[in-house]
Motif scaffolding. Structure first.
Motif, PDB file in Angstrom:
ATOM      1  N   VAL A  50    -112.624 -44.048 -29.333  1.00 36.65           N
ATOM      2  CA  VAL A  50    -114.069 -43.946 -29.539  1.00 36.65           C
ATOM      3  C   VAL A  50    -114.329 -43.330 -30.912  1.00 36.65           C
ATOM      4  O   VAL A  50    -113.704 -42.349 -31.296  1.00 36.65           O
ATOM      5  CB  VAL A  50    -114.773 -43.141 -28.409  1.00 36.65           C
ATOM      6  N   PHE A  51    -115.212 -43.978 -31.650  1.00 40.26           N
ATOM      7  CA  PHE A  51    -115.659 -43.494 -32.957  1.00 40.26           C
ATOM      8  C   PHE A  51    -117.158 -43.297 -32.856  1.00 40.26           C
ATOM      9  O   PHE A  51    -117.878 -44.199 -32.445  1.00 40.26           O
ATOM     10  CB  PHE A  51    -115.332 -44.525 -34.045  1.00 40.26           C
ATOM     11  N   VAL A  52    -117.619 -42.117 -33.217  1.00 39.70           N
ATOM     12  CA  VAL A  52    -119.050 -41.824 -33.122  1.00 39.70           C
ATOM     13  C   VAL A  52    -119.616 -41.695 -34.529  1.00 39.70           C
ATOM     14  O   VAL A  52    -119.193 -40.850 -35.304  1.00 39.70           O
ATOM     15  CB  VAL A  52    -119.319 -40.539 -32.307  1.00 39.70           C
ATOM     16  N   ARG A  53    -120.586 -42.559 -34.828  1.00 34.30           N
ATOM     17  CA  ARG A  53    -121.268 -42.511 -36.123  1.00 34.30           C
ATOM     18  C   ARG A  53    -122.238 -41.349 -36.138  1.00 34.30           C
ATOM     19  O   ARG A  53    -122.888 -41.080 -35.146  1.00 34.30           O
ATOM     20  CB  ARG A  53    -122.102 -43.766 -36.352  1.00 34.30           C
ATOM     21  N   GLN A  54    -122.343 -40.743 -37.294  1.00 37.75           N
ATOM     22  CA  GLN A  54    -123.297 -39.656 -37.463  1.00 37.75           C
ATOM     23  C   GLN A  54    -124.126 -39.924 -38.713  1.00 37.75           C
ATOM     24  O   GLN A  54    -123.600 -40.373 -39.714  1.00 37.75           O
ATOM     25  CB  GLN A  54    -122.572 -38.333 -37.647  1.00 37.75           C
ATOM     26  N   GLN A  73    -118.483 -45.556 -42.808  1.00 43.26           N
ATOM     27  CA  GLN A  73    -118.175 -45.304 -41.404  1.00 43.26           C
ATOM     28  C   GLN A  73    -117.697 -46.576 -40.713  1.00 43.26           C
ATOM     29  O   GLN A  73    -116.810 -46.522 -39.856  1.00 43.26           O
ATOM     30  CB  GLN A  73    -119.387 -44.720 -40.695  1.00 43.26           C
ATOM     31  N   ASP A  74    -118.263 -47.724 -41.074  1.00 40.43           N
ATOM     32  CA  ASP A  74    -117.792 -48.997 -40.526  1.00 40.43           C
ATOM     33  C   ASP A  74    -116.329 -49.240 -40.881  1.00 40.43           C
ATOM     34  O   ASP A  74    -115.539 -49.688 -40.043  1.00 40.43           O
ATOM     35  CB  ASP A  74    -118.628 -50.169 -41.052  1.00 40.43           C
ATOM     36  N   GLU A  75    -115.964 -48.947 -42.124  1.00 45.29           N
ATOM     37  CA  GLU A  75    -114.577 -49.146 -42.553  1.00 45.29           C
ATOM     38  C   GLU A  75    -113.627 -48.227 -41.804  1.00 45.29           C
ATOM     39  O   GLU A  75    -112.553 -48.648 -41.376  1.00 45.29           O
ATOM     40  CB  GLU A  75    -114.460 -48.921 -44.059  1.00 45.29           C
ATOM     41  N   VAL A  76    -114.002 -46.970 -41.636  1.00 41.32           N
ATOM     42  CA  VAL A  76    -113.155 -46.026 -40.906  1.00 41.32           C
ATOM     43  C   VAL A  76    -113.015 -46.473 -39.450  1.00 41.32           C
ATOM     44  O   VAL A  76    -111.906 -46.463 -38.888  1.00 41.32           O
ATOM     45  CB  VAL A  76    -113.717 -44.590 -40.986  1.00 41.32           C
ATOM     46  N   ALA A  77    -114.107 -46.894 -38.836  1.00 35.38           N
ATOM     47  CA  ALA A  77    -114.053 -47.350 -37.444  1.00 35.38           C
ATOM     48  C   ALA A  77    -113.135 -48.559 -37.306  1.00 35.38           C
ATOM     49  O   ALA A  77    -112.350 -48.644 -36.353  1.00 35.38           O
ATOM     50  CB  ALA A  77    -115.460 -47.684 -36.947  1.00 35.38           C
ATOM     51  N   GLU A  78    -113.212 -49.477 -38.242  1.00 39.22           N
ATOM     52  CA  GLU A  78    -112.362 -50.666 -38.194  1.00 39.22           C
ATOM     53  C   GLU A  78    -110.887 -50.292 -38.353  1.00 39.22           C
ATOM     54  O   GLU A  78    -110.016 -50.822 -37.652  1.00 39.22           O
ATOM     55  CB  GLU A  78    -112.781 -51.652 -39.282  1.00 39.22           C
ATOM     56  N   GLU A  79    -110.596 -49.372 -39.266  1.00 46.58           N
ATOM     57  CA  GLU A  79    -109.218 -48.910 -39.447  1.00 46.58           C
ATOM     58  C   GLU A  79    -108.689 -48.248 -38.177  1.00 46.58           C
ATOM     59  O   GLU A  79    -107.540 -48.480 -37.774  1.00 46.58           O
ATOM     60  CB  GLU A  79    -109.129 -47.931 -40.610  1.00 46.58           C
ATOM     61  N   MET A  80    -109.511 -47.433 -37.546  1.00 48.05           N
ATOM     62  CA  MET A  80    -109.093 -46.757 -36.323  1.00 48.05           C
ATOM     63  C   MET A  80    -108.883 -47.757 -35.177  1.00 48.05           C
ATOM     64  O   MET A  80    -107.940 -47.629 -34.407  1.00 48.05           O
ATOM     65  CB  MET A  80    -110.114 -45.693 -35.908  1.00 48.05           C
ATOM     66  N   ARG A  81    -109.770 -48.730 -35.083  1.00 51.55           N
ATOM     67  CA  ARG A  81    -109.622 -49.766 -34.061  1.00 51.55           C
ATOM     68  C   ARG A  81    -108.300 -50.509 -34.245  1.00 51.55           C
ATOM     69  O   ARG A  81    -107.547 -50.708 -33.296  1.00 51.55           O
ATOM     70  CB  ARG A  81    -110.782 -50.744 -34.119  1.00 51.55           C
ATOM     71  N   ASP A  82    -107.999 -50.889 -35.480  1.00 51.98           N
ATOM     72  CA  ASP A  82    -106.760 -51.604 -35.765  1.00 51.98           C
ATOM     73  C   ASP A  82    -105.537 -50.737 -35.481  1.00 51.98           C
ATOM     74  O   ASP A  82    -104.535 -51.212 -34.946  1.00 51.98           O
ATOM     75  CB  ASP A  82    -106.741 -52.080 -37.217  1.00 51.98           C
ATOM     76  N   TYR A  83    -105.606 -49.456 -35.838  1.00 54.61           N
ATOM     77  CA  TYR A  83    -104.498 -48.530 -35.610  1.00 54.61           C
ATOM     78  C   TYR A  83    -104.179 -48.432 -34.117  1.00 54.61           C
ATOM     79  O   TYR A  83    -103.027 -48.557 -33.706  1.00 54.61           O
ATOM     80  CB  TYR A  83    -104.846 -47.154 -36.179  1.00 54.61           C
ATOM     81  N   ILE A  84    -105.213 -48.213 -33.313  1.00 59.75           N
ATOM     82  CA  ILE A  84    -104.993 -48.088 -31.866  1.00 59.75           C
ATOM     83  C   ILE A  84    -104.510 -49.406 -31.274  1.00 59.75           C
ATOM     84  O   ILE A  84    -103.606 -49.426 -30.437  1.00 59.75           O
ATOM     85  CB  ILE A  84    -106.273 -47.577 -31.176  1.00 59.75           C
ATOM     86  N   ALA A  85    -105.083 -50.521 -31.717  1.00 61.75           N
ATOM     87  CA  ALA A  85    -104.685 -51.830 -31.190  1.00 61.75           C
ATOM     88  C   ALA A  85    -103.219 -52.133 -31.502  1.00 61.75           C
ATOM     89  O   ALA A  85    -102.478 -52.607 -30.631  1.00 61.75           O
ATOM     90  CB  ALA A  85    -105.587 -52.916 -31.764  1.00 61.75           C
ATOM     91  N   GLU A  86    -102.798 -51.855 -32.736  1.00 59.07           N
ATOM     92  CA  GLU A  86    -101.403 -52.114 -33.110  1.00 59.07           C
ATOM     93  C   GLU A  86    -100.441 -51.271 -32.295  1.00 59.07           C
ATOM     94  O   GLU A  86     -99.448 -51.768 -31.775  1.00 59.07           O
ATOM     95  CB  GLU A  86    -101.204 -51.827 -34.600  1.00 59.07           C
ATOM     96  N   ARG A  87    -100.726 -49.986 -32.195  1.00 58.73           N
ATOM     97  CA  ARG A  87     -99.836 -49.088 -31.447  1.00 58.73           C
ATOM     98  C   ARG A  87     -99.812 -49.432 -29.956  1.00 58.73           C
ATOM     99  O   ARG A  87     -98.777 -49.390 -29.317  1.00 58.73           O
ATOM    100  CB  ARG A  87    -100.267 -47.637 -31.632  1.00 58.73           C
ATOM    101  N   ALA A  88    -100.969 -49.751 -29.402  1.00 57.24           N
ATOM    102  CA  ALA A  88    -101.037 -50.094 -27.979  1.00 57.24           C
ATOM    103  C   ALA A  88    -100.280 -51.392 -27.697  1.00 57.24           C
ATOM    104  O   ALA A  88     -99.619 -51.519 -26.656  1.00 57.24           O
ATOM    105  CB  ALA A  88    -102.490 -50.227 -27.532  1.00 57.24           C
TER     106      ALA A  88
END
Length: 152
Positions: A50-54, A73-88
């Motif tokens: 979960v990424f929460v925009r502020q 914030q969109d770029e950071v959220a996308e990077e985090m989504r990709d990171y979790i998806a790859e590891r999972a």
């Protein structure tokens, strides 16, 4: 799935009893993501990032700054989504990712309640001022109904 589609995903379509991890791109949130993936693997559950925009106070006053901050914030959220998806994917885990807006502690707590999360994992704050004014981890630990794991 695009980032916009993830923002409007219905929480009921995500897996219940998952491990939720709050990510923001910091070193401690990356360690928290790794810990949550390991926890999900050990317990046989899914992991939901979960990424929460502020909206910052500076961004509210200047429209150009607001657009830049939203894009960042969109770029950071996308990077985090990709990171979790790859590891999972490597670990063979079910996973999901949600982008929310508002107060991070409130949004994460509400998501955890809706999904009946088995645990919430967050990184410890690295900001000195949070020792005096409180951090996300402390606010979640006080208010959440699930166990909150704070990763240093």
């Amino acid at each position: 799935m695009t980032l916009f589609q993830e923002r409007v995903v219905e929480h009921g379509t995500l897996r219940q009893h998952a491990v939720i991890v709050a990510v923001d791109g910091s070193r401690t949130s990356m360690r928290a993501a790794d810990y949550a993936l390991g926890q999900a693997r050990r317990t046989g559950t899914a992991v939901i990032g979960v990424f929460v925009r502020q909206a910052g106070t500076v961004a509210v006053g200047a429209p150009a700054t607001w657009v830049y901050a939203e894009h960042a914030q969109d770029e950071v959220a996308e990077e985090m989504r990709d990171y979790i998806a790859e590891r999972a994917k490597v670990l063979g885990l079910e996973h999901g990712f949600v982008v929310l807006s508002g107060s991070p502690a409130r949004q994460i707590r509400q998501l955890a309640d809706q999904l009946l999360a088995s645990a919430v994992v967050v990184g410890a704050s690295e900001h000195f001022t949070h020792r005096f004014y409180g951090s996300l981890a402390v606010r979640l630990a006080r208010a959440a109904h699930q166990p909150v794991i704070i990763v240093p």
